[in-house]
Design a protein around this motif. Structure first.
Motif, PDB file in Angstrom:
ATOM      1  N   LEU A  79       0.877  -1.172   0.000  1.00 45.70           N
ATOM      2  CA  LEU A  79       0.000   0.000   0.000  1.00 45.70           C
ATOM      3  C   LEU A  79       0.911   1.218   0.000  1.00 45.70           C
ATOM      4  O   LEU A  79       1.484   1.588   1.027  1.00 45.70           O
ATOM      5  CB  LEU A  79      -0.916  -0.012   1.223  1.00 45.70           C
ATOM      6  CG  LEU A  79      -1.909   1.147   1.346  1.00 45.70           C
ATOM      7  CD1 LEU A  79      -2.806   1.233   0.121  1.00 45.70           C
ATOM      8  CD2 LEU A  79      -2.730   1.011   2.610  1.00 45.70           C
ATOM      9  N   ALA A 133      -4.301  -1.795   5.246  1.00 43.59           N
ATOM     10  CA  ALA A 133      -3.481  -2.850   4.652  1.00 43.59           C
ATOM     11  C   ALA A 133      -3.883  -4.222   5.181  1.00 43.59           C
ATOM     12  O   ALA A 133      -3.884  -5.208   4.440  1.00 43.59           O
ATOM     13  CB  ALA A 133      -2.003  -2.582   4.930  1.00 43.59           C
ATOM     14  N   PRO A 192       2.115  -1.477   4.319  1.00 39.94           N
ATOM     15  CA  PRO A 192       2.014  -0.033   4.065  1.00 39.94           C
ATOM     16  C   PRO A 192       3.396   0.605   4.011  1.00 39.94           C
ATOM     17  O   PRO A 192       4.252   0.329   4.860  1.00 39.94           O
ATOM     18  CB  PRO A 192       1.209   0.479   5.264  1.00 39.94           C
ATOM     19  CG  PRO A 192       1.510  -0.497   6.364  1.00 39.94           C
ATOM     20  CD  PRO A 192       1.750  -1.827   5.708  1.00 39.94           C
TER      21      PRO A 192
END
Length: 478
Positions: free
Chosen positions: A201, A225, A241
């Motif tokens: 992400l 995430a 992330p």
């Protein structure tokens, strides 16, 4: 001195046998050996401006991949360790064109983009001794040619250019928010399994309402995430992330004491006043406009807003904070623990496929066929057969219980875990559970739904009747 794991050792012995058959098979063995002994190859994929090149720079530790306001990466580029720093542009016709590249300079392209298959880029890098990184053009790009280049490298070209330099052992796919329908479709076409596909992400520092919102964007991104990982569990092993910008700045030496001192001057400034300072054209008495632009380019809004107190401690303290908050450490751990863990099994699968191909086309086909059968029967390569059956079941019946059972065998790290028990289960419990599963498989073998399921059941029966349940090899330290 480190020793190769059993899969490496078994395949290496097999390739020596292949070379000993004589003739041009020594050259074939050497070519296949490059698959076995080179670092794992990870392809970075995502939409236009998803942050792929920024992430590549962070992972390499040098600003070598182009990052720009518009479409920066318009060719597939393979980054690998090597000295001196150099590059070769490989045309779609297979011809190589050496080009001169200086330190931190972009690669000059002697061919038009549609005529380029990929670029080989070598540079001295400790990170690239562990992983070869493949940067790709963005999906849904501004040009059809760029989108085609990505698909050629990751889908069509995976089989067609097996002997070239763009075969990948794993993939990292960058999302910027909720996965889109076309992204899910693209992921389903990639030649990977959830075992060697990792989601990222990206731009976590601007997630949700961003740096000025009511929620911390990094925490918000971490929660999102987790939800994405559950949603995409049939496609990726996890979703991490990342703030690619902060990771790039902290890992490429871009941050200087001058930057830290400038940011430290904003310590204690109220948030609204800080915003006005960066929005105004006439705030040079606080910080010159050029410095403000530099800080935003290096740190983003989140780094500027939240790194001011840290910056007072100097560049080293600020750099350590950026590293920690960027999430790059979590990504590297995920690559080590998940993606690269299965690289050797996927490579073994590719090597066996190369041998199978030779056994149909080479005059010494009988010897090669016998060697391939010998390797497939080796206990050290049992997990390769499990992986191959798992790949087939993912294509034919991904929701089947057999598919889950194959994944359990592949992902667990202990004999107990491979039969679905806690890692500390006693040996007698492991034996009993293996016997129970064996009985269920024997019953199921009487009425299977596909040839893929038939093969998977045979493989699992072999697994549960082995003297010990095998373990997935881990990469040798290095």
């Amino acid at each position: 001195m480190t020793h190769p794991d059993p899969v490496h050792a078994t395949l290496d012995r097999g390739l020596h046998q292949l070379a000993a058959f004589g003739g041009d098979l020594a050259a074939h063995a050497n070519s296949i050996g490059t698959i076995l002994w080179s670092p794992p190859r990870v392809v970075i994929v995502g939409r236009l401006k998803a942050g792929k090149s920024t992430l590549v720079n962070a992972l390499i530790g040098a600003p070598v991949a182009e990052t720009a306001a518009l479409e920066a990466t318009n060719t597939v580029t393979v980054y690998q360790d090597g000295s001196p720093s150099r590059a070769e542009v490989v045309g779609v016709d297979g011809r190589r064109h050496p080009v001169t590249v200086g330190p931190h300079q972009q690669v000059p392209l002697p061919l038009a983009t549609p005529d380029i298959a990929y670029v080989d880029r070598w540079l001295p890098s400790a990170a690239l001794r562990r992983l070869t990184l493949i940067d790709t053009p963005g999906l849904s790009t501004l040009t059809v040619a760029n989108d085609t280049a990505t698909r050629r490298a990751t889908i069509d070209g995976f089989e067609q250019t097996r002997s070239a330099s763009i075969d990948a052992d794993a993939a990292v796919f960058l999302f910027d928010a909720a996965p889109r329908i076309d992204e899910i479709e693209f992921l389903s076409q990639l030649p990977f399994t959830p075992l060697n596909m990792l989601g990222v992400l990206s731009r976590a520092d601007s997630f949700g309402e961003g740096a000025l919102g009511r929620r911390d964007p990094l925490g918000h991104a971490a929660e999102h995430a987790v939800r994405m990982a559950r949603q995409l569990s049939a496609t990726v092993s996890t979703v991490v992330p990342i703030s690619g910008l902060m990771a790039q700045t902290s890992h490429t030496g871009m941050l200087t004491e001058h930057h830290a001192a400038a940011l430290g001057r904003l310590r204690g400034m109220p948030t609204l006043e800080l915003i006005r300072t960066f929005d105004a054209d006439d705030a040079d008495e606080v910080l010159p406009l050029t410095v403000r632009i530099q800080l935003l380019g290096l740190l983003g809004e989140y780094g500027v807003l939240n790194g001011r107190e840290i910056a007072a401690g100097g560049a080293a303290a600020l750099n350590a904070w950026l590293t920690d908050r960027s999430g790059i450490g979590g990504l590297m751990r995920a690559l080590d623990a998940s993606t690269t863990r299965f690289a050797i099994l996927h490579r073994a699968h590719r090597i066996l496929a190369r041998l199978d191909q030779l056994s149909f086309t080479h005059p010494a086909r009988e010897q090669i066929r016998s060697l391939a059968a010998q390797l497939r029967a080796a206990p050290a390569l049992q997990m390769v057969t499990v992986l191959e059956d798992y790949q087939r079941m993912l294509r034919t019946d991904p929701q089947a219980s057999i598919t889950d059972e194959l994944r359990t065998v592949l992902t667990a790290t202990t004999p107990a875990g491979r039969v679905g028990l806690p890692d500390d289960a006693p040996p007698q419990a492991v034996t009993a559970e293996a016997a129970r599963r064996l009985g269920m498989l024997q019953q199921r073998s009487l009425a299977t739904g596909s040839a893929a399921e038939d093969a998977a059941i045979v493989t699992l029966i072999r697994t549960y009747t082995a003297p010990t349940v095998p373990t997935t090899p881990t990469p040798p330290p290095g």
